[in-house]
Design a protein around this motif. Structure first.
Motif, PDB file in Angstrom:
ATOM      1  N   PHE A 111      48.034  43.602  68.788  1.00 16.60           N
ATOM      2  CA  PHE A 111      46.893  43.684  68.366  1.00 16.60           C
ATOM      3  C   PHE A 111      45.731  42.861  68.943  1.00 16.60           C
ATOM      4  O   PHE A 111      46.210  41.865  69.578  1.00 16.60           O
ATOM      5  N   HIS A 142      48.955  43.931  57.355  1.00 16.82           N
ATOM      6  CA  HIS A 142      48.084  44.586  58.369  1.00 16.82           C
ATOM      7  C   HIS A 142      47.501  45.800  57.200  1.00 16.82           C
ATOM      8  O   HIS A 142      48.566  46.257  56.652  1.00 16.82           O
ATOM      9  N   ASP A 197      41.543  41.411  65.437  1.00 10.42           N
ATOM     10  CA  ASP A 197      41.428  42.921  64.728  1.00 10.42           C
ATOM     11  C   ASP A 197      41.260  42.627  63.142  1.00 10.42           C
ATOM     12  O   ASP A 197      41.721  41.821  62.587  1.00 10.42           O
TER      13      ASP A 197
END
Length: 466
Positions: A451, A418, A455
């Motif tokens: 998420f 991420h 995303d």
């Protein structure tokens, strides 16, 4: 180098077996899973277990078990789809260390190999073999973070049986003079080639241990199971195994078969048995890191005549759905009205699998499988129990729920990164969300974030480095 039978006067053959390999790699790379039950394999409705951690095995979970049965036995286990790239890397590291011991290395699968020490370690005795093996085990742990069980003996047979005696993380060296004492009390099923059907036949005539088999009459044994099988089993029971350690061993096929106690004529039952065999074949393909182009069905009739039917596919595959479709089509073309006593399914024309996640193929439904009932509500995964973008505290009791839908972009166990939180792995996904635990091999157990599954800051990632 010429290949010869091992020296039967010395414990010069090693059998290396990484302990609960796929699951051990997952626990190594995911600190939150250490000491907990972990199951690797297909995670879908018709998934198949490839490997279970020792914590999961305490619940009776084992290889080739249907995933849904494994979930019933231990619903709190972590069910992961597997990361073939990570397993391949570790396997290459271990096999490189094995080749430092001797040029005679026969790799059987990603996590298993034989080594003949004769070319590089003349004059081997028990003390020397123990020293060499312990140094190897220590190097494997240092390089990979994993444990390996090693058996040593005068033959491949004895070495393999020895490596399994005290797993995990053990070394057992069997001197030639002690191999009969080791083998004798073991159940006859421990010998290669003694499956459920053969084991039942032997038990009916009072042959329950290897010692019983070693004392059996050869002519009677041949009448029971055939000449080649009978003489081979008798040799094994008497610790006679001249098979050499063959370097660069390539499997030619992967197969599973079953002999029925009563001849079968029902096509539906035969088809279901074939599907189960396909599942077992798929697990073995996964363990070997290979796929194949040719699917074969073997069928033995009531009168002992044997038929083989094959179909070559356009591309190599390890997907149960594709293998099952070909096998069932072949089976459909065979007359079974008079009875079938043996059925087998095999895949040949093997090649190294090129996709990163081979084990994901174990999730594909077999031909003829129905989807879950319309309107059925799947149980929630960990990812569905947290708010989007939310954080769960360390130590939270978050269950590992049923799998994400088959077409989800994220699979449980998958490596991700991420943009803000860094590297982690997918713990669960579904209904448009994905839950990620952010941790790595050398971090403490990480926190969980959830998420939206699209995303833009979340990306697939390569396996972490050990």
């Amino acid at each position: 180098m010429p290949v010869a039978a091992p020296d039967a006067t010395r414990p010069s053959v090693l059998h290396l077996d990484l302990d609960a390999f796929f699951a051990a790699v997952e626990q190594r790379d995911k600190p939150s899973l250490r000491g907990k039950p972990v199951v690797v394999g297909g995670t879908g409705w018709r998934g198949v277990v490839a490997t279970a951690s020792y914590e999961a095995r305490a619940y009776g979970i084992g290889s080739a078990m249907p995933t849904m049965e494994a979930r019933r036995r231990c619903h709190n286990a972590a069910f992961l789809a597997g990361r073939f790239a990570a397993y391949r890397t570790v396997s290459q590291q271990v096999m490189a260390l094995a080749h430092e011991l001797s040029p005679l290395v026969e790799q059987v699968s990603l996590d298993e190999a034989y080594v003949d020490l004769t070319p590089t370690h003349p004059g081997l005795d028990v003390a020397e073999v123990s020293r060499v093996a312990e140094e190897f085990r220590a190097r494997v742990r240092a390089v990979t973070g994993l444990t390996v069980s090693v058996g040593a003996g005068p033959s491949k047979l004895v070495a393999k049986i020895a490596s399994d005696l005290r797993k995990p993380d053990a070394l057992v060296v069997v001197p030639p003079a002690e191999q009969h004492a080791l083998l004798g009390p073991l159940p006859v099923r421990r010998l290669p080639g003694v499956g459920a059907v053969t084991g039942e036949r032997l038990t009916r005539v009072g042959i329950r241990t290897v010692a019983d088999l070693a004392a059996a009459d050869e002519a009677e044994l041949v009448r029971m199971v055939g000449r080649a099988h009978g003489t081979g089993l008798l040799a094994y029971a008497r610790a006679v195994d001249p098979r050499p350690v063959v370097p660069e061993r390539d499997a030619k096929s992967v197969s599973a078969e079953e002999t029925f106690a009563v001849d079968l004529t029902d096509r539906r039952e035969l088809a279901e048995r074939a599907r189960r065999m396909v599942d077992r074949v798929a697990v073995r393909l996964a363990a070997g890191g290979v796929s194949g182009r040719t699917v074969t069905v073997k069928l033995r009739r009531y009168d002992f005549t044997t038929l083989n039917r094959s179909r070559t596919l356009a591309q190599p595959t390890a997907a149960p759905r594709e293998i099952a479709a070909a096998a069932l089509a072949l089976l459909e073309g065979i007359d079974v009205a008079d009875g079938v006593r043996l059925l087998g399914v095999g895949v040949s024309g093997l090649t190294e699998y090129t996709q990163q996640d081979l084990l994901a193929e174990l999730d594909e439904p077999a031909a003829g499988d129905a989807d879950p009932a319309p309107g059925a509500e799947p149980e929630q995964t960990a990812g569905q129990q947290a708010e989007v973008g939310g954080v769960l505290p360390l130590g939270s009791a978050v269950p590992y729920g049923p799998p994400a839908p088959p077409r989800s972009a994220w699979s449980p166990g998958q490596d991700v990164a991420h943009d803000e939180h860094g590297p982690g792995w997918v713990q669960g996904s579904g209904v448009g969300r994905v839950t990620v635990r952010f941790e790595g091999p050398h971090t403490p157990a990480g926190r969980i974030h959830t998420f939206a599954d699209d995303d833009p800051a979340l990306h697939p990632a390569p396996p972490p480095r050990w």
